[in-house]
Design a protein around this motif. Structure first.
Motif, short mmCIF file in Angstrom:
data_model
loop_
_atom_site.label_atom_id
_atom_site.label_comp_id
_atom_site.label_asym_id
_atom_site.label_seq_id
_atom_site.Cartn_x
_atom_site.Cartn_y
_atom_site.Cartn_z
N ARG A 2 -4.68 8.93 -5.82
CA ARG A 2 -5.43 8.76 -4.72
C ARG A 2 -6.39 7.53 -4.83
NH1 ARG A 2 -10.62 9.95 -1.92
NH2 ARG A 2 -10.13 9.63 0.37
N GLN A 3 -7.13 7.54 -5.98
CA GLN A 3 -8.29 6.57 -6.12
C GLN A 3 -7.70 5.14 -6.29
OE1 GLN A 3 -11.61 6.86 -6.30
NE2 GLN A 3 -11.96 4.84 -6.70
N ILE A 4 -6.32 5.05 -6.86
CA ILE A 4 -6.06 3.88 -6.88
C ILE A 4 -5.40 3.32 -5.38
CG2 ILE A 4 -3.69 2.68 -7.63
CD1 ILE A 4 -3.94 4.38 -10.14
N SER A 5 -5.13 4.12 -4.67
CA SER A 5 -4.39 3.68 -3.29
C SER A 5 -5.82 3.54 -2.39
CB SER A 5 -3.67 4.71 -2.63
OG SER A 5 -4.30 5.90 -2.32
N HIS A 65 0.75 -1.34 0.02
CA HIS A 65 0.02 0.04 0.00
C HIS A 65 0.64 1.29 -0.07
CE1 HIS A 65 -3.67 2.24 0.37
NE2 HIS A 65 -3.06 2.97 1.40
N ALA A 66 1.75 1.50 0.93
CA ALA A 66 2.59 2.61 0.97
C ALA A 66 3.18 3.16 -0.34
CB ALA A 66 3.45 2.23 1.87
N PRO A 67 3.66 2.23 -1.06
CA PRO A 67 4.33 2.52 -2.56
C PRO A 67 3.36 3.25 -3.45
CG PRO A 67 5.35 0.44 -2.00
CD PRO A 67 4.02 0.70 -0.93
N LEU A 68 1.83 2.67 -3.27
CA LEU A 68 0.97 3.43 -3.91
C LEU A 68 0.65 4.80 -3.45
CD1 LEU A 68 -1.65 0.32 -4.38
CD2 LEU A 68 -0.07 1.12 -6.06
N GLU A 69 0.49 4.68 -2.16
CA GLU A 69 -0.10 6.21 -1.51
C GLU A 69 1.22 7.56 -1.68
OE1 GLU A 69 -1.66 6.23 2.63
OE2 GLU A 69 -3.29 6.00 1.29
N LYS A 70 2.43 6.94 -1.78
CA LYS A 70 3.35 7.91 -1.74
C LYS A 70 3.67 8.52 -3.15
CE LYS A 70 7.81 5.01 -2.86
NZ LYS A 70 8.84 4.86 -2.12
N LYS A 71 2.81 8.14 -4.09
CA LYS A 71 2.73 8.45 -5.41
C LYS A 71 1.79 9.95 -5.54
CE LYS A 71 4.05 4.42 -7.72
NZ LYS A 71 3.32 3.50 -8.86
N LYS A 92 -6.43 19.08 -1.79
CA LYS A 92 -7.69 18.74 -2.54
C LYS A 92 -7.17 18.21 -3.73
CE LYS A 92 -11.58 21.43 -4.18
NZ LYS A 92 -11.84 21.87 -5.38
N LYS A 93 -6.22 18.58 -4.22
CA LYS A 93 -5.60 18.18 -5.48
C LYS A 93 -5.24 16.62 -5.49
CE LYS A 93 -2.16 18.77 -9.13
NZ LYS A 93 -1.04 19.47 -9.86
N ALA A 94 -4.58 16.25 -4.23
CA ALA A 94 -4.26 15.01 -3.98
C ALA A 94 -5.54 13.89 -4.07
CB ALA A 94 -3.35 14.88 -2.90
N LEU A 95 -6.30 14.68 -3.18
CA LEU A 95 -7.83 13.81 -2.92
C LEU A 95 -8.48 13.67 -4.19
CD1 LEU A 95 -8.94 15.16 0.57
CD2 LEU A 95 -7.68 12.88 0.05
N GLU A 96 -8.38 14.19 -5.17
CA GLU A 96 -9.27 14.33 -6.19
C GLU A 96 -8.15 13.48 -7.44
OE1 GLU A 96 -9.94 18.35 -7.14
OE2 GLU A 96 -11.67 18.49 -5.78
#
Length: 108
Positions: A79-82, A27-33, A71-75
Motif C-alpha cells: 500500500r505504501q508503494i502504491s 498504478h493498477a498493477p501496484l495496487e492489485k498487490k 486494516k492489514k492492507a492499509l498498513e
C-alpha cells in the motif's frame, strides 16, 4: 465485505488519455498487490447524457473480506508503494469506506 472507494481527479496539466493509461497500466498493477484484496475495479467517467463534465475523472473500488483485512492492507508495504505512486498522477481524491448492501445483482 468492506469496500474502499476513491473518487479521483488527475493532476493539473495531465491529459485524460495520459491519466487513463497511467492509472490502468502503471498504478493498477501496484495496487492489485495489496494483501487481502478480493476485487478491484476502476471506472473511468464519461460525459453524462445531455452533456456536462463529470466532477471526477474516475472511481476505484477495492473490496476486502472484513475490516481486519482492510486494516492489514492499509498498513502494508504494498500500500505504501502504491500510495507514493498515487501522488504522481492524482490531483484530488475523496476516499470513503463502505459496507455493501446488494439490492439487485442480475449477473449472478
Amino acid at each position: 465485505m468492506i469496500k474502499m472507494v476513491a473518487m479521483v481527479n488527475r493532476k493539473e496539466g495531465m491529459g485524460k488519455i495520459e491519466f487513463i493509461d497511467y492509472w490502468l497500466n502503471i498504478h493498477a498493477p501496484l495496487e492489485k498487490k495489496w494483501p487481502g484484496l478480493k476485487k478491484y475495479v476502476i471506472s473511468i467517467t464519461t460525459v453524462a447524457p445531455g452533456g456536462g463534465e463529470p466532477e471526477y475523472d474516475g472511481i476505484a473500488e477495492l473490496w476486502f473480506e472484513d475490516e481486519d483485512a482492510l486494516k492489514k492492507a492499509l498498513e502494508s508495504r504494498e500500500r505504501q508503494i502504491s500510495r507514493e505512486d498515487f501522488l504522481k498522477f492524482i490531483g484530488r481524491a475523496s476516499i470513503i469506506f463502505t459496507k455493501e448492501h446488494v439490492i439487485l445483482d442480475k449477473e449472478k
